[in-house]
Design a protein around this motif. Structure first.
Motif, short mmCIF file in Angstrom:
data_model
loop_
_atom_site.label_atom_id
_atom_site.label_comp_id
_atom_site.label_asym_id
_atom_site.label_seq_id
_atom_site.Cartn_x
_atom_site.Cartn_y
_atom_site.Cartn_z
N VAL A 66 0.83 -1.20 0.00
CA VAL A 66 0.00 0.00 0.00
C VAL A 66 0.87 1.26 0.00
O VAL A 66 0.51 2.26 -0.61
CB VAL A 66 -0.97 -0.01 1.21
N THR A 67 2.04 1.20 0.66
CA THR A 67 2.84 2.42 0.78
C THR A 67 3.77 2.65 -0.42
O THR A 67 4.24 3.77 -0.62
CB THR A 67 3.72 2.41 2.05
N VAL A 68 4.04 1.61 -1.22
CA VAL A 68 5.05 1.77 -2.27
C VAL A 68 4.65 2.84 -3.27
O VAL A 68 5.49 3.63 -3.74
CB VAL A 68 5.37 0.42 -2.96
N GLY A 69 3.35 2.93 -3.57
CA GLY A 69 2.87 3.96 -4.51
C GLY A 69 3.10 5.36 -3.97
O GLY A 69 3.84 6.16 -4.58
N PRO A 70 2.50 5.70 -2.82
CA PRO A 70 2.69 7.06 -2.28
C PRO A 70 4.15 7.41 -2.01
O PRO A 70 4.55 8.55 -2.20
CB PRO A 70 1.87 7.06 -0.99
N ARG A 71 4.95 6.42 -1.56
CA ARG A 71 6.34 6.74 -1.26
C ARG A 71 7.15 6.99 -2.52
O ARG A 71 8.02 7.85 -2.57
CB ARG A 71 6.98 5.62 -0.43
N THR A 72 6.85 6.20 -3.57
CA THR A 72 7.61 6.36 -4.81
C THR A 72 7.13 7.56 -5.60
O THR A 72 7.92 8.27 -6.22
CB THR A 72 7.45 5.09 -5.68
N LEU A 73 5.82 7.79 -5.59
CA LEU A 73 5.24 8.72 -6.56
C LEU A 73 4.72 10.01 -5.95
O LEU A 73 4.61 11.02 -6.62
CB LEU A 73 4.10 8.03 -7.31
N ARG A 74 4.35 9.98 -4.66
CA ARG A 74 3.79 11.19 -4.08
C ARG A 74 4.76 11.82 -3.09
O ARG A 74 4.41 12.72 -2.34
CB ARG A 74 2.46 10.87 -3.38
N ALA A 117 -6.99 -1.24 -1.44
CA ALA A 117 -6.31 -0.25 -0.58
C ALA A 117 -5.09 0.33 -1.28
O ALA A 117 -4.82 1.53 -1.20
CB ALA A 117 -5.91 -0.90 0.74
N ARG A 118 -4.36 -0.53 -1.99
CA ARG A 118 -3.17 -0.07 -2.72
C ARG A 118 -3.55 1.00 -3.75
O ARG A 118 -2.88 2.02 -3.89
CB ARG A 118 -2.50 -1.25 -3.42
N ALA A 119 -4.64 0.74 -4.48
CA ALA A 119 -5.08 1.71 -5.48
C ALA A 119 -5.56 3.00 -4.82
O ALA A 119 -5.27 4.10 -5.28
CB ALA A 119 -6.18 1.11 -6.35
N LEU A 120 -6.25 2.86 -3.69
CA LEU A 120 -6.78 4.05 -3.01
C LEU A 120 -5.67 4.92 -2.43
O LEU A 120 -5.85 6.12 -2.24
CB LEU A 120 -7.74 3.63 -1.88
N ALA A 121 -4.50 4.31 -2.16
CA ALA A 121 -3.40 5.05 -1.56
C ALA A 121 -2.91 6.18 -2.46
O ALA A 121 -2.25 7.11 -1.99
CB ALA A 121 -2.25 4.11 -1.22
N MET A 154 5.92 10.86 -0.35
CA MET A 154 5.58 10.76 1.06
C MET A 154 6.70 10.12 1.84
O MET A 154 7.36 9.21 1.37
CB MET A 154 4.32 9.91 1.23
N ARG A 155 6.90 10.60 3.08
CA ARG A 155 7.83 9.95 3.99
C ARG A 155 7.20 8.67 4.49
O ARG A 155 5.98 8.51 4.46
CB ARG A 155 8.13 10.89 5.17
N ARG A 156 8.07 7.78 5.00
CA ARG A 156 7.58 6.48 5.44
C ARG A 156 6.44 6.61 6.45
O ARG A 156 5.38 6.00 6.30
CB ARG A 156 8.73 5.67 6.04
N ALA A 157 6.65 7.44 7.48
CA ALA A 157 5.66 7.53 8.56
C ALA A 157 4.31 8.01 8.04
O ALA A 157 3.25 7.48 8.38
CB ALA A 157 6.17 8.47 9.65
N GLN A 158 4.39 9.00 7.17
CA GLN A 158 3.17 9.58 6.60
C GLN A 158 2.43 8.54 5.75
O GLN A 158 1.21 8.36 5.86
CB GLN A 158 3.59 10.77 5.74
N ALA A 159 3.20 7.82 4.91
CA ALA A 159 2.61 6.82 4.03
C ALA A 159 2.03 5.68 4.85
O ALA A 159 0.97 5.13 4.52
CB ALA A 159 3.65 6.29 3.04
N GLU A 160 2.71 5.32 5.95
CA GLU A 160 2.21 4.22 6.76
C GLU A 160 0.94 4.60 7.51
O GLU A 160 0.05 3.77 7.72
CB GLU A 160 3.30 3.72 7.72
N ALA A 161 0.84 5.87 7.89
CA ALA A 161 -0.39 6.32 8.54
C ALA A 161 -1.56 6.25 7.55
O ALA A 161 -2.65 5.78 7.89
CB ALA A 161 -0.20 7.76 9.05
N LEU A 162 -1.30 6.71 6.33
CA LEU A 162 -2.32 6.63 5.28
C LEU A 162 -2.71 5.18 5.03
O LEU A 162 -3.90 4.83 4.96
CB LEU A 162 -1.77 7.25 3.99
N ALA A 163 -1.69 4.30 4.93
CA ALA A 163 -1.95 2.89 4.65
C ALA A 163 -2.75 2.25 5.78
O ALA A 163 -3.65 1.45 5.53
CB ALA A 163 -0.63 2.14 4.43
N ALA A 164 -2.43 2.65 7.02
CA ALA A 164 -3.16 2.08 8.16
C ALA A 164 -4.64 2.43 8.06
O ALA A 164 -5.51 1.58 8.30
CB ALA A 164 -2.56 2.60 9.46
N ASP A 165 -4.95 3.66 7.70
CA ASP A 165 -6.35 4.08 7.53
C ASP A 165 -7.04 3.25 6.46
O ASP A 165 -8.17 2.78 6.64
CB ASP A 165 -6.42 5.55 7.12
#
Lengths: 222, 255
Positions: free
Chosen positions: B108-116, B158-162, B118-129
């Motif tokens: 779920v986090t690979v998209g936002p971290r690579t493309l948006r 969830a991955r797509a929604l991220a 996002m820092r790890r913590a931020q992406a993981e918070a989004l992924a958790a939601d």
């Protein structure tokens, strides 16, 4: 038949020095082969990128299609005619590395193409570029599949490295032949040399198996 | 056709060699609409869907996504803009296509971290939601190989929604699932529909079409033969081809 290993074992330090040269040489060639193989393997993925594809295919054709010994002699005896005289060790590394790179490139290409195209589609559908998809999604999966055939290639490289003894490189094989020249104990010497090669290849095999098992345990393989 | 169109398709034609897959599609999807595309296999449903994020390229026609011309007279948007557009178009595949070398969370986090960026913590918070939303929080550290089909598909959603897409494309999202796992995936899709996500769904789940769709489009032979609200399509279809398809999937009594 009377076997006498004592003259061979008396020269044990020379053999060990030769083994060290063999290890250094194959390690350098391995590195070169992997780098070249990765670039060429990726370059042959997309035939629609015509110049890159043709260049990489031409490399493969030449280096896979001719004997290693001939290639080594070209590096060592041929290049000086163009005013380019490289040290023997460099010729050995280039010869072995470029030869091995051809085989590695096919391993790389085959492993990448064995990954389900859906993986690339999923990565691209998120918005990744083809390079990002390759680095983040495809290659990490492909590398695991490369390890068993790469193991074969590494072992072949270690064994093939004996040919560089003909380029005046003082590798394991060369040291063995020097011992024979003095002692005339060819069978005993070659048996000992073979044993040392066997140890080198066995250690390589077990290192690779260890790496593969760790990757599997890390969930890299389905 | 209105300014609120999220997807606007005009005159779309696509052929594989001699085989015509799409023969003149004109269709629009409004913002927050849920459009379900049904039709016999080989009718071009999945191809149409895959054209909407450039995984397939049609030879003729135009596709606009959220005002951006994805396809203009047969040529696709240049690479960089295409990638930027794809970030706004989520895609869910029949065969999930989760990344097997990454944990559920990392998928779920690979998209936002690579493309948006996002820092790890931020992406993981989004992924958790998002994992909570699809009911997969408990499996965040699991590897995809250990999940059931339904769980995989929920993670894929969830991955797509991220990427926080504006529209979601679903390509037969439940067709590869065991029957008892279909419900949990449809449940998540219903939730998205209620939240106002624009959705284009290719499916054989007639129950989902009836219950959730704003518009049902029936495809046959590379054309949309009929489209309209589900009550109309399922109870009083105009076209003979719609009737025969519905009879085939629902049984003679239903249509």
């Amino acid at each position: 038949m009377n076997l006498d290993f004592s003259p061979v074992l008396a020269d044990w330090p020379a053999l060990m020095k030769g083994a060290l040269v063999t290890i250094e040489l194959t390690a350098c060639a391995l590195l070169l082969g992997c780098v070249v193989g990765l670039l060429v393997g990726v370059g042959r993925l997309n035939p629609r990128n015509r110049p890159v594809y043709l260049l990489c295919s031409f490399y493969l054709l030449c280096f896979r299609g001719t004997p290693l010994l001939v290639q080594l002699f070209i590096w060592f005896f041929g290049l000086p005619q163009f005013g380019l005289t490289l040290p023997a060790f460099a010729c050995g590394v280039l010869g072995l590395g470029m030869y091995s790179g051809a085989y590695v490139s096919e391993i790389v290409r085959g492993s990448i193409q064995s990954i389900d195209p859906g993986q690339n589609e999923a990565a691209r559908s998120l918005g990744m570029s083809s390079g990002q998809a390759m680095r983040k999604i495809i290659l990490p999966q492909a590398v695991v599949r490369m390890i068993p055939p790469l193991g074969n290639e590494f072992i072949a490289l270690i064994k093939n490295s004996a040919l560089v003894s003909l380029l005046t490189i003082h590798d394991l094989m060369h040291e063995g032949q020097k011992i024979i020249a003095v002692t005339y104990r060819s069978l005993e010497t070659y048996l000992v040399v073979a044993l040392v090669y066997l140890v080198l290849t066995t250690v390589t095999t077990s290192i690779l198996r260890h790496i593969e098992n760790r990757l599997r345990a890390g969930g890299m393989v389905q | 056709m209105s300014a609120s169109d999220m997807i606007r398709i005009r005159g779309l034609h696509k052929a594989y060699g001699d085989h015509q897959v799409l023969s003149g599609i004109d269709f629009s999807i409004e913002k927050s609409q849920v459009v379900v595309v049904i039709g016999p296999s080989g009718s071009g449903k999945s191809t149409l869907l895959r054209c909407c994020n450039g995984l397939e390229v049609a030879q003729q026609g135009t596709i606009e996504i959220d005002g951006v011309a994805l396809l203009g007279s047969g040529s696709l948007l240049p690479e960089a803009q295409l990638n930027a557009l794809r970030m706004r178009v989520g895609m869910v595949f029949q065969s999930f296509n989760l990344f097997p070398h990454l944990s559920v969370l990392d998928n779920v986090t690979v998209g936002p971290r690579t493309l948006r960026g996002m820092r790890r913590a931020q992406a993981e918070a989004l992924a958790a939601d998002l994992l909570a939303k699809v009911g997969m929080s408990a499996k965040r550290d699991a590897m995809p190989a250990s999940l059931s089909g339904g769980q995989k598909q929920r993670v894929a959603i969830a991955r797509a929604l991220a990427m926080e897409p504006k529209v979601m494309l679903f390509d037969e999202p439940t067709s590869a699932l065991d029957p008892e796992l279909v419900g949990e995936v449809l449940q998540v899709m219903k939730l998205l529909a209620r939240e106002g996500m624009t959705m284009m769904v290719v499916t054989h789940e007639m129950g989902f079409a009836r219950e959730v769709a704003d518009v049902v489009a029936v495809m046959d032979g590379g054309r949309i033969v009929e489209s309209g609200p589900p009550d109309v399509i399922f109870t009083q279809p105009r076209e003979a081809r719609t009737r025969s398809f519905l009879q085939a999937v629902l049984g003679p009594a239903a249509a």
